[in-house]
Enzyme design. Structure first.
Site, mmCIF file in Angstrom:
data_model
loop_
_atom_site.group_PDB
_atom_site.id
_atom_site.type_symbol
_atom_site.label_atom_id
_atom_site.label_comp_id
_atom_site.label_asym_id
_atom_site.label_seq_id
_atom_site.Cartn_x
_atom_site.Cartn_y
_atom_site.Cartn_z
ATOM 1 N N HIS A 10 1.102 -0.707 0.372
ATOM 2 C CA HIS A 10 0.472 0.349 -0.091
ATOM 3 C C HIS A 10 0.659 1.252 0.186
ATOM 4 O O HIS A 10 1.236 1.562 0.920
ATOM 5 C CB HIS A 10 -1.121 -0.245 1.258
ATOM 6 C CG HIS A 10 -1.533 1.101 0.964
ATOM 7 N ND1 HIS A 10 -3.523 0.856 0.906
ATOM 8 C CD2 HIS A 10 -1.999 3.165 0.739
ATOM 9 C CE1 HIS A 10 -4.107 1.632 1.176
ATOM 10 N NE2 HIS A 10 -2.464 2.705 1.067
ATOM 11 N N HIS A 56 0.793 5.710 -2.353
ATOM 12 C CA HIS A 56 0.236 6.332 -3.362
ATOM 13 C C HIS A 56 2.050 7.110 -3.480
ATOM 14 O O HIS A 56 2.555 7.719 -3.263
ATOM 15 C CB HIS A 56 0.106 7.784 -2.187
ATOM 16 C CG HIS A 56 -0.902 6.747 -1.832
ATOM 17 N ND1 HIS A 56 -2.703 6.737 -2.246
ATOM 18 C CD2 HIS A 56 -1.275 6.237 -0.393
ATOM 19 C CE1 HIS A 56 -3.081 6.975 -1.235
ATOM 20 N NE2 HIS A 56 -3.234 5.996 -0.627
ATOM 21 N N GLN A 60 -9.732 9.729 -5.714
ATOM 22 C CA GLN A 60 -9.543 10.378 -4.299
ATOM 23 C C GLN A 60 -10.184 11.517 -3.278
ATOM 24 O O GLN A 60 -10.248 11.483 -1.682
ATOM 25 C CB GLN A 60 -7.578 11.133 -3.869
ATOM 26 C CG GLN A 60 -7.667 11.722 -3.023
ATOM 27 C CD GLN A 60 -7.072 11.274 -1.476
ATOM 28 O OE1 GLN A 60 -5.791 10.528 -1.745
ATOM 29 N NE2 GLN A 60 -7.698 10.782 -0.307
ATOM 30 N N HIS A 62 -9.971 2.556 0.124
ATOM 31 C CA HIS A 62 -9.192 2.394 1.527
ATOM 32 C C HIS A 62 -10.633 3.398 2.546
ATOM 33 O O HIS A 62 -11.607 3.879 1.773
ATOM 34 C CB HIS A 62 -8.895 4.617 0.833
ATOM 35 C CG HIS A 62 -8.119 4.194 0.765
ATOM 36 N ND1 HIS A 62 -7.058 4.054 -0.524
ATOM 37 C CD2 HIS A 62 -6.811 5.452 1.283
ATOM 38 C CE1 HIS A 62 -5.975 4.663 -0.396
ATOM 39 N NE2 HIS A 62 -6.176 5.128 0.442
ATOM 40 N N GLU A 116 -11.745 4.843 7.004
ATOM 41 C CA GLU A 116 -10.109 5.835 7.346
ATOM 42 C C GLU A 116 -10.732 7.197 7.983
ATOM 43 O O GLU A 116 -10.045 8.159 8.013
ATOM 44 C CB GLU A 116 -8.720 6.101 6.229
ATOM 45 C CG GLU A 116 -7.219 6.763 6.628
ATOM 46 C CD GLU A 116 -6.840 6.993 5.538
ATOM 47 O OE1 GLU A 116 -7.089 6.729 4.575
ATOM 48 O OE2 GLU A 116 -5.442 7.193 6.171
ATOM 49 N N ASP A 134 2.459 3.495 2.746
ATOM 50 C CA ASP A 134 1.837 4.375 2.440
ATOM 51 C C ASP A 134 1.886 6.120 1.675
ATOM 52 O O ASP A 134 1.436 5.960 0.377
ATOM 53 C CB ASP A 134 0.966 4.792 3.983
ATOM 54 C CG ASP A 134 -1.039 5.478 3.295
ATOM 55 O OD1 ASP A 134 -1.428 5.391 2.626
ATOM 56 O OD2 ASP A 134 -1.185 5.715 4.224
#
Ligand code: 17E
Ligand code: FE2
Length: 411
Positions: A55, A57, A150, A208, A211, A307
Site C-alpha cells: 500500500h 501512493h 481520492q 480506502h 480511514e 502509505d
C-alpha cells in the site's frame, strides 16, 4: 548459480539455493556445485522472499510542502494540499519522482508494489504516467495499479466515468473512499459500483475504507458483504480501516463473523495512521490503527504498508518496510516473541497474498528466483538492528546491493 549457506525464516538449519535460468532449481542442505557453476557464500545469513509494498501512493511521493505543508497533520488537510499540487502535475513530473522512489525501494529489497493512483483528475495525468512506468520498470519491480478516487466516486464530478475510464486503460485494481463521500448513501453506492465493476471486468478491489476516527464509519460491513455475495472473497482488500480502532467491542465481535465469511484481506499502515489519526482528540488520543492482532488471530490476512513517502500525508518515510513493521508491532502491541518472529510476513507472504502474486512469488523450486539477503542470522535480529538488505535478486540476478555497516567504537 549456487547461493550457499543461507537461512530461511522458517527453516532450522542452513540451506543452499540453486538458481538456473532465473528460477529456483533446487533447495536443500549441502548442494554440490555443478562443474563451472558460480558459487556465492551466504555466511549463514537470512534469506527472505523480496519485500512486498502492499500500500503506497506513488503519485504523490516527494511532494511534501508543495505548495505548502499539511499544517494540521490530518488526512483531510492532506487531501486539500494534494488537490492543490494535483493542478500542477505533468507526466514527466510524476515519472521523475516515481523513478527515484522505486530505486530507493529497490535498495531496501522491495520488488512488488501496489500503488494507489488518484483518478479524481479529468486528465488522469498521474495514471497515464504510472501505466507507462509499470511497463518500463517491469524487469526490476512489479507494479500493481489501483484506480483510487481520492475525492470520491459519487461525490466527485464524473466520478463513475473516471473509474470506468481507468478500468478501460488497464488498471489492476479498483479503489473507493466511502468515508469521504458526502453521505452514507453515497458511501454504500460507491462500494456497490466498484464491486460490480470489478466483478464484471475481473479486477481486484482495494478500498480506502473507514480511514477516520468516527466509530459510525461502517463502509467495511458493506464492502465485506459485497465481497461475500458477489463471490469476490480474497480478491477484495480493505485498507486502513482505522475506524475499527474505535468500534465498540459488541459491534466488532458481530462484524468479525462477516469478515471471516468474506475472506477479504486487510492492509494496515501503522506509521502513517498513528500520525494522521487522533488529531481531533484532546486527551486521551487514539492511536487509530486497525485491530491487527484480533484480525490476525481470527485467521484473516493482514499486511503492512508504508502509505506515503514525503508527501502531504507523511513528511518523512524512506520506503524501508522494516520501519513499518517495527512501528506496527509497537503500536498494535504485538510484541510477544512469536509475534516478532512471524512479523516478516506482514511485508512478505501476507502482502503477496493480498496482491495475488500466486506462483510468481516465494522461495520454492520452480518459482522465479526472487529473494533478498539480509545482514543478520534471523528476522528477529534483522528487525531489531535494522539490518541492510545486502543483495536483492530478481530472476537470479542482483538488482541492488548494500555494503554491510562497519561500526567502530573507540573505547
Ligand atoms: N489518501 C488517503 O485518502 N489516505 C491516505 N492515507 C493517503 C492518501 C496517504
Ligand atoms: Fe492510503
Amino acid at each position: 548459480m549456487l547461493l550457499r549457506d543461507v537461512r530461511l525464516p522458517e527453516g532450522t538449519g542452513p540451506v543452499d539455493l540453486r538458481m538456473v535460468d532465473g528460477v529456483f532449481a533446487e533447495i536443500g542442505p549441502g548442494l554440490a556445485p555443478a562443474g563451472s557453476e558460480k558459487v556465492v557464500q551466504g555466511h549463514g545469513r537470512l534469506v527472505l522472499p523480496p519485500f512486498v509494498e502492499s500500500h503506497i501512493h506513488l503519485d504523490s511521493v516527494l511532494t511534501a510542502g508543495q505548495p505548502e505543508p499539511n499544517h494540521s497533520g490530518t488526512l483531510f488537510e492532506g487531501i486539500e494540499r494534494w488537490a492543490q499540487r494535483k493542478t500542477t502535475l505533468t507526466r514527466e513530473d510524476v515519472k521523475e519522482r516515481v523513478n527515484r522512489v522505486v530505486r530507493q525501494q529497490a535498495g531496501f529489497g522491495v520488488q512488488f508494489v501496489r500503488t494507489h493512483v488518484d483518478v479524481t483528475d479529468p486528465q488522469l495525468t498521474a495514471l497515464h504516467a504510472l501505466l507507462e512506468l509499470r511497463e518500463e520498470l517491469a524487469e526490476w519491480v512489479t507494479i500493481q495499479i489501483v484506480a483510487f478516487p481520492q475525492e470520491g466516486i459519487c461525490s466527485f464530478p464524473d466520478g463513475r466515468a473516471l473509474m470506468t475510464r481507468a478500468a478501460d486503460l488497464g488498471v489492476d485494481v479498483l479503489g473507493a473512499i466511502p468515508h469521504f463521500e458526502f453521505t452514507r448513501e453515497y458511501a454504500v453506492e460507491s462500494l456497490n459500483f466498484v464491486c460490480e465493476l470489478a466483478a464484471e471486468r475481473g479486477l481486484l478491489v482495494d478500498v480506502h475504507c473507514d480511514e477516520i476516527d468516527d466509530e459510525a464509519s461502517r463502509g467495511l460491513e458493506t464492502l465485506a458483504t459485497r465481497a461475500y455475495e458477489l463471490g469476490l472473497g480474497d480478491r477484495v482488500t480493505a485498507s486502513h480501516t482505522t475506524a475499527m480502532h474505535s468500534y465498540n467491542n459488541a459491534y466488532f465481535t458481530r462484524l468479525l463473523r462477516l469478515l471471516s465469511l468474506s475472506g477479504i484481506n486487510f492492509v494496515s499502515n501503522p506509521v502513517v495512521n498513528t500520525h494522521l489519526q487522533g488529531r481531533i482528540d484532546s486527551y486521551p488520543k487514539r492511536r487509530g490503527v486497525t485491530r491487527v492482532k484480533e484480525l490476525t488471530e481470527a485467521g484473516l490476512n493482514v499486511s503492512f504498508g508504508q502509505d506515503d513517502i514525503c508527501d502531504p500525508w507523511n513528511p518523512l518515510g524512506t520506503g524501508n518496510l522494516r520501519d513499518v513493521v517495527f512501528t506496527g508491532l509497537y503500536v498494535t502491541q504485538m510484541m510477544g516473541h512469536d509475534q516478532i518472529v512471524d512479523s516478516y510476513r506482514f511485508v512478505t507472504t501476507n502482502a503477496a497474498r493480498t496482491l495475488h502474486l500466486g506462483d510468481g512469488y516465494g522461495i520454492e523450486v520452480g518459482r522465479p528466483a526472487h529473494l533478498v539477503v539480509l545482514d543478520a542470522q534471523s528476522w528477529y535480529d534483522a528487525l531489531n538492528w535494522n539490518a541492510p538488505v545486502l543483495a536483492s535478486y530478481r530472476a537470479g540476478r542482483v538488482i541492488a546491493r548494500t555494503e554491510p555497516v562497519r561500526r567502530e567504537v573507540l573505547f
